[in-house]
Design a protein around this motif. Structure first.
Motif, PDB file in Angstrom:
ATOM      1  N   UNK A 374       0.828  -1.204   0.000  1.00 37.43           N
ATOM      2  CA  UNK A 374       0.000   0.000   0.000  1.00 37.43           C
ATOM      3  C   UNK A 374       0.860   1.250   0.000  1.00 37.43           C
ATOM      4  N   UNK A 384       9.108  -9.008  -3.693  1.00 36.99           N
ATOM      5  CA  UNK A 384       8.457 -10.265  -4.089  1.00 36.99           C
ATOM      6  C   UNK A 384       9.278 -10.977  -5.154  1.00 36.99           C
ATOM      7  N   UNK A 388      10.884 -14.596  -4.484  1.00 39.91           N
ATOM      8  CA  UNK A 388      10.442 -15.749  -5.274  1.00 39.91           C
ATOM      9  C   UNK A 388      11.575 -16.260  -6.144  1.00 39.91           C
ATOM     10  N   UNK A 391      13.650 -18.481  -4.078  1.00 42.15           N
ATOM     11  CA  UNK A 391      13.050 -19.807  -3.988  1.00 42.15           C
ATOM     12  C   UNK A 391      13.378 -20.610  -5.232  1.00 42.15           C
ATOM     13  N   UNK A 435      10.399 -21.743   0.807  1.00 40.87           N
ATOM     14  CA  UNK A 435       9.236 -20.984   0.360  1.00 40.87           C
ATOM     15  C   UNK A 435       8.453 -20.434   1.542  1.00 40.87           C
ATOM     16  N   UNK A 436       8.429 -21.182   2.647  1.00 38.22           N
ATOM     17  CA  UNK A 436       7.585 -20.789   3.772  1.00 38.22           C
ATOM     18  C   UNK A 436       7.974 -19.414   4.315  1.00 38.22           C
ATOM     19  N   UNK A 439       7.433 -16.576   1.777  1.00 38.79           N
ATOM     20  CA  UNK A 439       6.013 -16.247   1.608  1.00 38.79           C
ATOM     21  C   UNK A 439       5.495 -15.427   2.786  1.00 38.79           C
ATOM     22  N   UNK A 440       6.090 -15.659   3.951  1.00 37.70           N
ATOM     23  CA  UNK A 440       5.659 -14.901   5.124  1.00 37.70           C
ATOM     24  C   UNK A 440       5.843 -13.407   4.871  1.00 37.70           C
ATOM     25  N   UNK A 442       6.098 -11.953   1.904  1.00 44.11           N
ATOM     26  CA  UNK A 442       5.200 -11.531   0.817  1.00 44.11           C
ATOM     27  C   UNK A 442       3.786 -11.330   1.350  1.00 44.11           C
ATOM     28  N   UNK A 443       3.387 -12.229   2.244  1.00 47.97           N
ATOM     29  CA  UNK A 443       2.074 -12.118   2.855  1.00 47.97           C
ATOM     30  C   UNK A 443       1.955 -10.818   3.642  1.00 47.97           C
ATOM     31  N   UNK A 446       1.502  -7.806   1.217  1.00 49.14           N
ATOM     32  CA  UNK A 446       0.297  -7.642   0.399  1.00 49.14           C
ATOM     33  C   UNK A 446      -0.998  -7.811   1.168  1.00 49.14           C
ATOM     34  N   UNK A 447      -0.983  -8.615   2.218  1.00 49.21           N
ATOM     35  CA  UNK A 447      -2.266  -8.980   2.817  1.00 49.21           C
ATOM     36  C   UNK A 447      -2.567  -8.224   4.097  1.00 49.21           C
ATOM     37  N   UNK A 448      -1.588  -7.476   4.586  1.00 44.80           N
ATOM     38  CA  UNK A 448      -1.853  -6.760   5.829  1.00 44.80           C
ATOM     39  C   UNK A 448      -1.893  -5.271   5.544  1.00 44.80           C
TER      40      UNK A 448
ATOM     41  N   UNK B 283      -2.304 -17.943  -5.934  1.00 39.87           N
ATOM     42  CA  UNK B 283      -1.933 -17.578  -4.564  1.00 39.87           C
ATOM     43  C   UNK B 283      -2.530 -16.219  -4.208  1.00 39.87           C
ATOM     44  N   UNK B 284      -2.367 -15.255  -5.106  1.00 40.22           N
ATOM     45  CA  UNK B 284      -2.865 -13.922  -4.791  1.00 40.22           C
ATOM     46  C   UNK B 284      -4.393 -13.873  -4.828  1.00 40.22           C
ATOM     47  N   UNK B 287      -5.279 -15.255  -1.552  1.00 39.71           N
ATOM     48  CA  UNK B 287      -4.767 -14.485  -0.422  1.00 39.71           C
ATOM     49  C   UNK B 287      -5.412 -13.118  -0.304  1.00 39.71           C
ATOM     50  N   UNK B 294      -7.874 -16.937   4.848  1.00 36.36           N
ATOM     51  CA  UNK B 294      -7.243 -17.002   3.532  1.00 36.36           C
ATOM     52  C   UNK B 294      -5.723 -17.058   3.611  1.00 36.36           C
ATOM     53  N   UNK B 295      -5.138 -16.441   4.648  1.00 36.51           N
ATOM     54  CA  UNK B 295      -3.673 -16.398   4.699  1.00 36.51           C
ATOM     55  C   UNK B 295      -3.113 -17.797   4.858  1.00 36.51           C
ATOM     56  N   UNK B 299      -1.055 -20.009   1.746  1.00 38.64           N
ATOM     57  CA  UNK B 299       0.324 -20.484   1.932  1.00 38.64           C
ATOM     58  C   UNK B 299       0.380 -21.997   1.875  1.00 38.64           C
ATOM     59  N   UNK B 303       2.759 -23.937  -0.836  1.00 43.12           N
ATOM     60  CA  UNK B 303       3.868 -24.790  -0.420  1.00 43.12           C
ATOM     61  C   UNK B 303       3.616 -26.235  -0.822  1.00 43.12           C
ATOM     62  N   UNK B 306       4.020 -26.551  -4.602  1.00 40.22           N
ATOM     63  CA  UNK B 306       5.391 -26.254  -5.050  1.00 40.22           C
ATOM     64  C   UNK B 306       6.334 -27.391  -4.681  1.00 40.22           C
TER      65      UNK B 306
END
Lengths: 497, 628
Positions: A374, A384, A388, A391, A435-436, A439-440, A442-443, A446-448, B283-284, B287, B294-295, B299, B303, B306
């Motif tokens: 944002x 990102x 990625x 990864x 990846x885990x 992704x944390x 990236x999450x 974008x998601x918060x 994914x997006x 998410x 959804x989170x 994921x 995972x 992948x």
């Protein structure tokens, strides 16, 4: 023919190292140092590329692939490829630094001098053709980075990191030097060719004697010493602290260029010089690679600080690259070179974003990336792409280079020693594991939602640099990966000459 | 703002038309009689590429004509024989005649003479061969690359118009409708012949043997058609997306490109790339637009799939090295697979099977699916169930079976076991679900189990049934998710116990619901029935009375469908339902469901349109494997 002019890139850096103190006397403006540093790095980069393709000023024809200067320096495809990587990383760091440090931050002239001398050390390492030169190159670069890490001397973490880095670095240098001295005692030579010729003679029975243990011990010492530089388990303990404590642009330099320098040294020493006694050190590298990638990824899972997380991910990446050493084929080494190169881009890019976020006053925690999308789409996208790519997700550059690496190693495994296949399988499983934690981040981005206002200024230079990183990782390297591969093949051919 | 959009949209269409108008056919001219010698053809030996146009121009002076003959020595034009030759008509002086380009479609040599002057050796020939310097081999027009490029362009356009309130959905709709048209063309052109059609090849990294090799056969063309059908319906169904609509539609279109890529690529390396690229937009989609959890779901989805696919990648590389032809082309590797040892085949097939089984998804690797489905937005679920789940079985049949027949044979018992467990376990779990979407998710596990069972029979009918099931499930499970989506929009819940008694308030919509449920449970006349019948006959032929187990699964399937319908839609009016909110579904939800029903019924009543190409491709694969 006098080929001293091939040192022009190095000389430009030296001149600039001398010029910055002079500028410091003349003017107080901090901008002028960074401009001087940027320009010298850029010109040096251009010259390196020029000499790569036209090393001969008379015919302007790439007639010979290798130029030897006083037996101590060599200019060839291998050295030039890595010089380009070093200079691009240093240039990016230099550009970013000028916006990372505020105008009133003290001692900026020293900072750029140290940055340039670190880059100079890396260039010397890339060109070195004997054990002493390579040692001097590594040390020049290392000593400059000790200063860079501890640059913010009022900051406890920075000084602690500097002290730790200095102590461990000095210790590892001593180990390397001891390993080198053993080899010198055995072979009576310090040049790579000389040592290689003697060992080949031993192996073929031209020279009598059973020195397997001696070579094994000296390899262990050198692996230990250089292992500190590339931060692999069990010589990795310094990396998280130093990556966390150092100013972020310096961390970017360490993660991108300094690590690549360690690999240059390892490739020159092991693939080129100690190749006849490969059976002695193959297994060591295999074990270190396996342990590094596993421990690096496992430890990264639980990190809160973004610098520490990326440090552990760096350790894991070094593990991936090391699997090329036991494979010992040209394809595998080409893949390792490709991944080293792309790793410099993606790790450097990630740290540049971290620097941008940090410089905007948002902090260095993983959670400070909350809602970054944002605040700035571009920085979030860069992060990102870099993550990625780390990864190894197609079609990004990291996938291409990882593919080339695993491709080469798997080929060696299918053709000969089957235990190497296990390393590849461990590598791909570890990629999935990593990846885990990527992704944390990236999450979070974008998601918060951001914890406070959306309105944060990010500096222009960081935005432009990150745009270039995206271009490289998403478009240029994947589209032209045939060319990337042939560059790496040319470079590795020099090692197998 | 609106005016501006009105201007820009036609421009977009012009752009699209410009791109689509490019043709690759070349024109050639042959002079009939030259100035110097009136009794020869100017290009007596003309070399052209398939599909080119040839124009004959008479030089004034002598009456000539052009008539095709059987061989280079024949002097007689045979009219009205079995073979229809080309003929310009009675000899005339000075006209222009264009050879119908259907004569130049296929490779070979066409001999022709001038009838009055055949005795003077006035003859010529047209040699038709593929241009060696062209990258396209057989395709006359790059239909398949258009499938890949158009959605991407559409995605960029969507994103470019992100600030306008309406433009992106019209762009998304027109792009998907356009690709639907291309998909239909591809499906028709692929036809039901042997081998790959519409092939194109673009070099990428020749030293490593990687190229963008595209082609379709009867196995992939139904799935291309399916992707083409589902995507515009997804766009229509999400017509009133409120949150970040431009990004939403852009991701849908990127997803579409990646899905097409998986289905039309014949190169392991590029196949893997598209395979993984599918994950990123999905994914997006989960998410950003997903439900409360959804989170976690996004994921887990990422995972899980992948991890499986990187193992598959190692398998691909092993295939590449063992074949030793320095090419990632599936065709080349399959053609050089005769030397693969049994042990090698078993190991590599295991690696590939893990990658594909997670995507299918087969028990015990199915656990990502319910989470992903429940949390995904309706559009995401539609794409996930409709198209993405087909990637697994498609990959198994395309990438794993042809080069690894012994490995496949070895794993047949395991595949049968997993398929039957999937059918039964999925059906039993569906019975116990209260969330309508979760119910559909588990029913997907069950249905894809049927398809896997079809593959595991290793017979032509079984393969055909499996692919037909992929198509049928791809049509009906999106419809099921649309039902869940409609209920969620109106009542804010998909929990079956909180629904009930809403049939009277929305009679037409309920009618659609009932037909969809019936179709999904396998009522004759709908597509699912055809595929189940084919698979079960094939399974009975290969495994006998073991068939009772999957048949029992079908009983449960009918049970949970009807029970869910009865509880959620009919029955007594539920107190927790606010009946005032219940109304007929709006047009943008109604039409997609209606269209899907029509398609499912069409292919249920006329299955041969799909069965013919699928059977030929299935036969080809099995024949290649040496099973037949």
């Amino acid at each position: 023919m006098d080929s001293t002019f091939l040192f022009l890139p190095e000389m430009i850096l030296i001149a600039s190292i001398l010029a910055i103190p002079a500028i410091y006397i003349a003017t107080e403006s901090t901008k002028s140092y960074s401009i001087c540093s940027n320009i010298s790095l850029f010109v040096s980069l251009l010259l390196v590329v020029l000499f790569w393709y036209y090393p001969d000023d008379v015919s302007f024809d790439k007639s010979s692939s290798s130029y030897l200067i006083y037996d101590h320096f060599v200019i060839n495809d291998f050295s030039q490829l890595f010089k380009v990587i070093f200079l691009i990383s240093a240039l990016a760091v230099s550009v970013v630094s000028s916006s990372y440090f505020k105008e009133d931050e003290p001692h900026q002239a020293e900072y750029y001098v140290l940055l340039l001398s670190s880059a100079l050390g890396m260039l010397i390492t890339a060109s070195a053709n004997d054990f002493l030169t390579i040692f001097v190159g590594i040390e020049l670069s290392a000593f400059s980075s000790y200063g860079l890490v501890a640059f913010r001397k009022t900051n406890d973490k920075s000084t602690e990191a500097g002290a730790k880095y200095l102590l461990i670095g000095a210790f590892s240098s001593a180990l390397t030097l001891y390993g080198i001295s053993l080899l010198y005692a055995l072979t009576g030579s310090v040049t790579f060719e000389g040592v290689n010729a003697f060992l080949t003679g031993l192996e073929n029975g031209v020279i009598d004697g059973d020195f397997n243990e001696l070579v094994f011990i000296s390899s262990l010492f050198i692996i230990a010493g250089l292992g500190f530089k590339i931060a692999v388990v069990p010589f990795h303990a310094w990396a998280p602290d130093v990556y966390e404590g150092a100013p972020t642009p310096v961390t970017a330099l360490l993660a991108a260029a300094s690590k690549a320098m360690g690999f240059v040294a390892l490739l020159k020493v092991f693939i080129f010089t100690l190749e006849p006694f490969a059976d002695e050190w193959k297994l060591v590298f295999g074990i270190i690679a396996l342990v590094s990638m596993t421990i690096g990824n496992l430890a990264a899972l639980s990190q809160k600080d973004i610098g520490r997380m990326l440090a552990y991910s760096s350790i894991a990446q070094a593990g991936y690259i090391l699997i090329a050493f036991p494979a010992l084929t040209q394809d595998a080494v080409s893949g390792a070179i490709a991944h080293t190169m792309v790793h410099a881009f993606m790790k450097g890019g990630a740290f540049i974003v971290v620097a941008g976020v940090g410089a905007a006053g948002l902090g260095y925690n993983v959670s400070s990336f909350k809602g970054l999308a944002k605040r700035s789409q571009l920085l979030a996208l860069t992060m990102t792409v870099c993550l990625l790519s780390l990864v190894g997700l197609p079609p990004l550059a990291g996938f291409i280079s990882k593919f080339l690496l695993f491709y080469g190693v798997l080929q060696a495994g299918v053709a000969g020693e089957t235990w190497i296949i296990a390393l590849v399988v461990a590598g791909v499983l570890n990629s999935a594991l990593s990846l885990y934690y990527y992704l944390k981040v990236i999450r979070f981005m974008y998601l918060y939602d951001p914890e406070d206002s959306d309105d944060v200024e990010f500096s222009t230079s960081i935005r432009y640099t990150s745009l270039l990183v995206i271009l490289f990782l998403v478009l240029i390297l994947p589209l032209f990966y045939q060319d990337l591969y042939s560059l790496c093949e040319d470079a590795s051919r020099e090692l197998f000459a | 703002m609106v005016n501006l959009i009105n201007l820009r949209l036609p421009l977009a269409f012009v752009f699209v038309l410009l791109l689509s108008g490019v043709s690759s056919a070349e024109d050639h001219t042959v002079l009939v009689g030259t100035e110097d010698n009136p009794y020869i053809f100017s290009e007596a030996n003309l070399v052209i590429a398939p599909g080119d146009n040839v124009t004959f121009i008479w030089t004034p002076g002598q009456p000539h004509n052009v008539a095709q003959v059987e061989s280079s020595s024949s002097n007689v034009y045979v009219s009205g024989g079995d073979i229809i030759f080309f003929y310009s008509g009675e000899p005339v002086d000075g006209i222009e005649w264009v050879l119908n380009s259907t004569y130049t479609q296929e490779e070979g040599i066409l001999y022709y003479i001038c009838e009055p002057h055949a005795g003077l050796q006035m003859r010529g020939q047209i040699v038709i061969e593929s241009r060696p310097d062209m990258t396209m081999e057989l395709g006359d027009f790059p239909w398949l690359s258009y499938l890949l490029v158009f959605p991407l362009i559409g995605a960029l356009w969507c994103f470019a118009f992100r600030n306008s309130p309406e433009a992106h959905k019209y762009i998304a709709l027109s792009t998907t409708l356009f690709t639907l048209a291309i998909s239909v063309i591809v499906f028709i052109k692929a036809g039901s012949g042997n081998g790959f059609r519409l092939m194109e090849e673009y070099e990428w990294a020749p030293n490593l043997g990687v190229s963008l090799l595209l082609g379709v056969d009867g196995l992939s063309s139904p799935l291309v058609l399916l992707t083409g059908i589902i995507c515009p319906l997804t766009v229509i169904f999400s017509w009133h997306e409120k949150e970040k609509p431009a990004l939403f539609f852009a991701l849908l279109l990127v997803m579409q490109t990646a899905l097409y890529g998986v289905f039309i690529t014949l190169d392991y390396f590029v196949f893997y790339i598209f395979w993984e690229v599918v994950l990123i937009p999905m994914f997006f989609l989960i998410a950003i637009w997903g439900g409360d959890n959804r989170r976690y779901a996004s994921i887990k989805f990422f995972i899980y799939t992948f991890t499986a696919s990187v193992i598959m990648l190692v398998g691909f590389m092993a295939l590449y090295f063992e074949a030793g032809v320095n090419s990632f082309s599936m065709i080349d590797i399959a053609n050089n697979s005769s030397g693969f040892s049994r042990e090698f085949q078993i190991w590599v097939f295991a690696a590939l099977f893990i990658g594909f089984a997670v995507k299918i998804p087969s028990v015990p690797w199915h656990t990502w699916l319910p989470d992903a489905h429940v949390q995904a937005p309706t559009a995401g679920s539609i794409l996930l169930a409709g198209v993405m789940l087909k990637m697994g079985l498609y990959g198994l049949m395309r990438a794993a079976l042809p080069p690894l027949p012994i490995g496949a044979e070895f794993f047949v018992p395991l595949m049968v076991a997993l398929a039957i467990i999937s059918i039964l376990y999925g059906a039993v779990l569906s019975l116990g679900q209260t969330d309508l979407k979760k119910l559909v998710a588990y029913s997907s596990v069950s249905h894809m189990g049927v398809a896997l069972l079809g593959v595991a029979t290793m017979t032509e009918l079984g393969f055909a049934g499996a692919v037909f099931m992929m198509f049928a499930h791809g049509i009906l499970s999106p419809a099921m998710f649309m039902v869940a989506g409609v209920l969620l929009h109106q009542l804010g819940t998909r929990e079956i116990p909180k629904l009930g008694g809403i049939a009277q308030s929305q009679p037409t919509t309920t009618g659609l619901f009932v037909v969809i449920f019936m179709g999904s449970l396998g009522v004759p006349g709908m597509a699912v029935f055809v595929s189940e019948l084919a698979v079960f006959i094939a399974f009975f032929q290969s495994h006998g009375y073991l068939l009772l187990l999957p048949i029992f699964g079908m009983v449960i399937t009918a049970g949970y469908h009807l029970w869910a319908l009865q509880r959620a839609i009919f029955g007594a009016e539920n107190e927790s339902v606010d009946i005032k909110k219940v109304h007929e579904a709006p047009w943008y939800e109604m039409y997609p469901m209606f269209i899907l029903i029509i398609i499912a019924a069409f292919f249920g009543i006329f299955p041969h349109y799909l069965m013919d190409p699928i059977s030929v491709a299935s036969y080809d694969i099995l024949d290649f494997m040496g099973v037949l």
